[in-house]
Design a protein around this motif. Structure first.
Motif, PDB file in Angstrom:
ATOM      1  N   LYS A 216       9.042 -44.352 -15.572  1.00  0.00           N
ATOM      2  CA  LYS A 216       7.794 -44.208 -16.315  1.00  0.00           C
ATOM      3  C   LYS A 216       8.148 -43.606 -17.693  1.00  0.00           C
ATOM      4  CE  LYS A 216       3.268 -41.930 -16.340  1.00  0.00           C
ATOM      5  NZ  LYS A 216       2.581 -43.084 -16.889  1.00  0.00           N
ATOM      6  N   ASP A 217       7.870 -44.405 -18.723  1.00  0.00           N
ATOM      7  CA  ASP A 217       8.221 -43.911 -20.225  1.00  0.00           C
ATOM      8  C   ASP A 217       6.940 -43.291 -20.654  1.00  0.00           C
ATOM      9  OD1 ASP A 217       7.057 -46.235 -20.918  1.00  0.00           O
ATOM     10  OD2 ASP A 217       8.449 -46.861 -22.387  1.00  0.00           O
ATOM     11  N   TYR A 218       7.235 -42.667 -21.943  1.00  0.00           N
ATOM     12  CA  TYR A 218       5.875 -42.192 -22.616  1.00  0.00           C
ATOM     13  C   TYR A 218       5.932 -42.848 -24.097  1.00  0.00           C
ATOM     14  CZ  TYR A 218       5.179 -39.295 -18.794  1.00  0.00           C
ATOM     15  OH  TYR A 218       5.075 -38.903 -17.243  1.00  0.00           O
ATOM     16  N   LYS A 219       5.167 -43.560 -24.167  1.00  0.00           N
ATOM     17  CA  LYS A 219       5.169 -44.624 -25.516  1.00  0.00           C
ATOM     18  C   LYS A 219       4.529 -43.928 -26.840  1.00  0.00           C
ATOM     19  CE  LYS A 219       5.720 -49.102 -23.688  1.00  0.00           C
ATOM     20  NZ  LYS A 219       5.216 -49.038 -22.102  1.00  0.00           N
ATOM     21  N   ARG A 220       3.584 -43.103 -26.663  1.00  0.00           N
ATOM     22  CA  ARG A 220       2.795 -42.460 -27.790  1.00  0.00           C
ATOM     23  C   ARG A 220       3.575 -41.537 -28.438  1.00  0.00           C
ATOM     24  NH1 ARG A 220      -2.421 -43.860 -28.440  1.00  0.00           N
ATOM     25  NH2 ARG A 220      -2.956 -45.558 -27.095  1.00  0.00           N
ATOM     26  N   THR A 230       5.421 -46.118 -30.000  1.00  0.00           N
ATOM     27  CA  THR A 230       6.791 -46.001 -30.360  1.00  0.00           C
ATOM     28  C   THR A 230       7.675 -46.968 -29.273  1.00  0.00           C
ATOM     29  OG1 THR A 230       7.486 -44.315 -28.876  1.00  0.00           O
ATOM     30  CG2 THR A 230       6.314 -43.652 -30.887  1.00  0.00           C
ATOM     31  N   GLY A 231       8.998 -47.069 -29.446  1.00  0.00           N
ATOM     32  CA  GLY A 231       9.646 -47.665 -28.615  1.00  0.00           C
ATOM     33  C   GLY A 231       9.818 -46.776 -27.148  1.00  0.00           C
ATOM     34  N   GLY A 232       9.280 -45.608 -27.354  1.00  0.00           N
ATOM     35  CA  GLY A 232       9.490 -44.807 -26.142  1.00  0.00           C
ATOM     36  C   GLY A 232      10.110 -43.534 -26.474  1.00  0.00           C
ATOM     37  N   VAL A 273      15.018 -57.873 -14.776  1.00  0.00           N
ATOM     38  CA  VAL A 273      13.555 -57.987 -14.712  1.00  0.00           C
ATOM     39  C   VAL A 273      13.099 -56.776 -14.717  1.00  0.00           C
ATOM     40  CG1 VAL A 273      11.833 -59.382 -13.952  1.00  0.00           C
ATOM     41  CG2 VAL A 273      13.899 -59.784 -12.992  1.00  0.00           C
ATOM     42  N   PHE A 274      12.270 -56.246 -15.907  1.00  0.00           N
ATOM     43  CA  PHE A 274      11.543 -54.874 -16.109  1.00  0.00           C
ATOM     44  C   PHE A 274      10.080 -55.329 -15.825  1.00  0.00           C
ATOM     45  CE2 PHE A 274      11.021 -52.093 -20.086  1.00  0.00           C
ATOM     46  CZ  PHE A 274       9.593 -51.600 -19.669  1.00  0.00           C
ATOM     47  N   ILE A 275       9.532 -54.895 -14.822  1.00  0.00           N
ATOM     48  CA  ILE A 275       8.167 -55.134 -14.457  1.00  0.00           C
ATOM     49  C   ILE A 275       7.227 -53.958 -14.933  1.00  0.00           C
ATOM     50  CG2 ILE A 275       6.488 -56.079 -12.826  1.00  0.00           C
ATOM     51  CD1 ILE A 275       9.000 -57.241 -11.221  1.00  0.00           C
ATOM     52  N   TYR A 289       6.175 -58.687 -17.996  1.00  0.00           N
ATOM     53  CA  TYR A 289       7.419 -58.693 -17.611  1.00  0.00           C
ATOM     54  C   TYR A 289       8.266 -58.510 -18.969  1.00  0.00           C
ATOM     55  CZ  TYR A 289       6.394 -61.118 -13.344  1.00  0.00           C
ATOM     56  OH  TYR A 289       5.978 -61.678 -12.245  1.00  0.00           O
ATOM     57  N   ASN A 290       9.379 -57.923 -18.947  1.00  0.00           N
ATOM     58  CA  ASN A 290      10.334 -57.825 -19.892  1.00  0.00           C
ATOM     59  C   ASN A 290      11.513 -58.349 -19.240  1.00  0.00           C
ATOM     60  OD1 ASN A 290       8.825 -56.625 -22.088  1.00  0.00           O
ATOM     61  ND2 ASN A 290       8.915 -54.619 -20.828  1.00  0.00           N
ATOM     62  N   VAL A 291      12.532 -59.123 -20.199  1.00  0.00           N
ATOM     63  CA  VAL A 291      13.544 -59.989 -19.539  1.00  0.00           C
ATOM     64  C   VAL A 291      15.011 -58.870 -19.858  1.00  0.00           C
ATOM     65  CG1 VAL A 291      12.365 -62.069 -19.921  1.00  0.00           C
ATOM     66  CG2 VAL A 291      13.498 -61.093 -21.496  1.00  0.00           C
ATOM     67  N   ARG A 292      14.725 -57.584 -19.970  1.00  0.00           N
ATOM     68  CA  ARG A 292      15.816 -56.889 -20.356  1.00  0.00           C
ATOM     69  C   ARG A 292      15.572 -55.324 -19.624  1.00  0.00           C
ATOM     70  NH1 ARG A 292      12.758 -53.652 -23.301  1.00  0.00           N
ATOM     71  NH2 ARG A 292      11.054 -54.617 -24.090  1.00  0.00           N
ATOM     72  N   MET A 293      16.236 -54.671 -19.815  1.00  0.00           N
ATOM     73  CA  MET A 293      16.033 -53.228 -19.416  1.00  0.00           C
ATOM     74  C   MET A 293      15.290 -52.507 -20.437  1.00  0.00           C
ATOM     75  SD  MET A 293      17.303 -52.646 -16.525  1.00  0.00           S
ATOM     76  CE  MET A 293      17.180 -50.739 -16.573  1.00  0.00           C
ATOM     77  N   GLY A 294      14.516 -51.399 -20.370  1.00  0.00           N
ATOM     78  CA  GLY A 294      13.684 -50.657 -20.880  1.00  0.00           C
ATOM     79  C   GLY A 294      14.479 -49.583 -21.741  1.00  0.00           C
ATOM     80  N   ASP A 295      14.139 -49.273 -22.777  1.00  0.00           N
ATOM     81  CA  ASP A 295      14.715 -48.000 -23.705  1.00  0.00           C
ATOM     82  C   ASP A 295      13.653 -47.324 -24.028  1.00  0.00           C
ATOM     83  OD1 ASP A 295      16.264 -46.666 -25.266  1.00  0.00           O
ATOM     84  OD2 ASP A 295      17.152 -48.200 -26.419  1.00  0.00           O
ATOM     85  N   PRO A 296      13.602 -45.908 -23.620  1.00  0.00           N
ATOM     86  CA  PRO A 296      14.704 -45.165 -22.913  1.00  0.00           C
ATOM     87  C   PRO A 296      14.649 -45.246 -21.144  1.00  0.00           C
ATOM     88  CG  PRO A 296      12.755 -43.650 -23.357  1.00  0.00           C
ATOM     89  CD  PRO A 296      12.224 -45.216 -23.674  1.00  0.00           C
ATOM     90  N   GLU A 297      13.899 -46.243 -20.574  1.00  0.00           N
ATOM     91  CA  GLU A 297      14.138 -46.038 -19.192  1.00  0.00           C
ATOM     92  C   GLU A 297      15.608 -46.078 -18.849  1.00  0.00           C
ATOM     93  OE1 GLU A 297      12.035 -47.824 -21.080  1.00  0.00           O
ATOM     94  OE2 GLU A 297       9.914 -48.150 -20.242  1.00  0.00           O
ATOM     95  N   THR A 298      16.449 -47.120 -19.428  1.00  0.00           N
ATOM     96  CA  THR A 298      17.688 -47.448 -19.079  1.00  0.00           C
ATOM     97  C   THR A 298      18.297 -45.929 -18.725  1.00  0.00           C
ATOM     98  OG1 THR A 298      17.643 -49.493 -20.016  1.00  0.00           O
ATOM     99  CG2 THR A 298      19.748 -48.319 -19.366  1.00  0.00           C
TER     100      THR A 298
HETATM  101  N1  GLY Z   1      10.197 -48.330 -23.374  1.00  0.00           N
HETATM  102  C1  GLY Z   1       9.578 -49.716 -23.442  1.00  0.00           C
HETATM  103  C2  GLY Z   1      10.459 -50.801 -23.846  1.00  0.00           C
HETATM  104  O1  GLY Z   1      11.690 -50.578 -23.733  1.00  0.00           O
HETATM  105  O2  GLY Z   1      10.108 -51.857 -23.627  1.00  0.00           O
END
Ligand code: GLY
Ligand code: AMP
Length: 422
Positions: A216-220, A230-232, A273-275, A289-298
């Motif tokens: 789980k990320d925190y975007k705000r 933000t990006g996270g 696959v990032f769902i 869907y995102n077609v890559r890993m998340g940042d900062p989730e990775t």
């Molecule tokens: N942290 C969200 C993203 O990478 O899209």
């Protein structure tokens, strides 16, 4: 084998950090990388969408795997570019251009979900020509209203609006006023889902798949999830409420039909696959869907994979992922993103970062950093992510925060409440 990672963020540093542990690795290159990847790999000055330059580098350096970090090269077709005779021995970790439309077009993603019976919010899409119908559709929905620019809008293309009147005005600004440029030539309007968000990450070689840790990320930007997107700003893995019952539902109703949908529709997908999910009364619905890993989730997902990541990715080449054993560390991992004051609006670059050597028992993944005259300086809005392990997410967070306090650069900011809602 020699490996090239494309990208320059915390995500790419986290990939490098996992991959250098593999006995299968000979040389690791990161393009363009950052000061963190410089310490453990060779940074290369290549544009991530400059495919001819990437090709030349790959051939010169006998690279047999390219791991694509961000979405831009995927949406521009890097996977397809490598399907020539000269390059087809290279194992590109990332989906085809057609598949990348799952992230690049909200409408394409919604249609894919509908065709494959994947639970998602009810929706309709509109263009300038159907503005009136769009307004009528808003009237038929309950507030708040969710408006999404169809194309890539740097994470800013989703509006959630409480009043119908304002929603209609925004729809007009998007379709006619060019609010998000070409990205909002088409707008998806969808039902608001009231629930709790989490993400699952899946790796697939196109036929089989492995479920990676949840996050789980925190975007705000602001505490209590307030302020600009933000990006996270931080992430937690696993998501504590994602118990076995929920994970089984996610696998049966979302993951399986997604991977089977790729095969059925001949969508070439070898990658991550990032769902993004909303859990509504215990049932998963797909938000995106995102077609890559998340940042900062990775930065919390990969540190929890204790098996050989490079071996898993190597298996993609022969579609042998099913033979791999993915092992997940039972500890929690958390990360706190340190950002430049002012981000996500205007901020300075070039401030010296100090305290890195004092960090104990955490991993600092560099994001926007660079080397200048032997010093590590800031080079972006999101500067570094401090990842820690713990027996639960609270213990991990405590360690991350203890180490964040040892780091310094002028106007450094971070959220002190990551995990507050868990
Ligand atoms: N942290 C969200 C993203 O990478 O899209
Ligand atoms: P997206 O860019 O599609 O991830 O959307 C950005 C954010 O908007 C998500 O992380 C959710 O918090 C929120 N969101 C998107 N779609 C919906 C929806 N149908 N209902 C409620 N919230 C949503």
């Amino acid at each position: 084998m020699n490996v090239l990672i494309l990208g320059s963020g915390g995500r790419e540093h986290a990939f490098a950090h996992s991959i250098i542990k593999s006995p299968l690795l000979s040389k690791l290159f990161v393009a363009p990388g950052n000061a963190g990847t410089h310490e453990i790999a060779t940074n290369v000055d290549l544009g991530i969408t400059d495919f001819p330059a990437i090709k030349a580098f790959v051939l010169e350096n006998d690279i047999s795997m390219v791991i694509v970090g961000p979405e831009a090269p995927l949406v521009e077709g890097v996977y397809d570019y490598f399907q020539t005779e000269e390059l087809q021995h290279v194992n590109v970790i990332g989906p085809s251009q057609q598949a990348a439309a799952l992230e690049g077009s909200k409408e394409f993603a919604k249609e894919f979900m509908q065709r494959n019976n994947i639970p998602t919010a009810a929706y309709q899409s509109f263009t300038k020509e159907t503005l009136k119908e769009g307004m009528a559709f808003i009237d038929s929905l309950k507030p708040p209203y969710v408006l999404k620019a169809d194309g890539l809008a740097g994470g800013k293309g989703v509006l959630i609006i409480p009043q119908a009147k304002e929603a209609k005005e925004s729809l007009e600004e998007m379709l006619v006023g060019g609010k998000f440029g070409a990205a909002s030539n088409k707008v998806v309007i969808e039902e608001f889902l009231d629930g709790i968000e989490m993400s699952v990450f899946v790796m697939t070689d196109g036929t089989s798949y492995k479920i990676m840790p949840t996050a789980k990320d925190y975007k705000r930007i602001g505490e209590g999830d307030t302020g600009l997107n933000t990006g996270g700003m931080g992430a937690v893995s696993p998501v504590p409420f994602a118990d076995d019952v929920l994970m089984q539902k996610i696998e049966d109703h979302v993951i399986k039909p997604t991977i089977e949908g790729f095969a059925k529709e001949a969508i070439v997908y070898k990658g991550f696959v990032f769902i993004g999910l909303m859990i509504v009364n215990g049932a998963p619905e797909v938000i995106e869907y995102n077609v890559r890993m998340g940042d900062p989730e990775t930065e919390v997902v990969l540190p929890r994979i204790s098996s050989d990541l490079l071996a898993h990715l190597h298996a993609f080449a022969k579609a042998e992922l099913h033979k791999e054993q993915l092992t997940i560390d039972s500890r929690s991992a958390t990360t706190i993103m340190c950002v430049a004051g002012g981000y996500p609006e205007n901020y300075d670059k070039g401030m010296e970062i100090s305290g890195l050597k004092n960090v104990e028992d955490s991993i600092v993944f560099h994001a926007g950093t660079a080397l200048k005259e032997g010093k590590i300086i800031t080079n972006g809005g999101r500067v570094m992510a401090v990842t820690s392990y713990g027996s639960d997410f609270k213990q991990a967070l405590k360690k991350s925060y203890q180490n964040v306090e040892k780091l310094h650069f002028d106007k450094m900011y971070y959220r002190k409440d990551i995990g507050f809602d868990l």
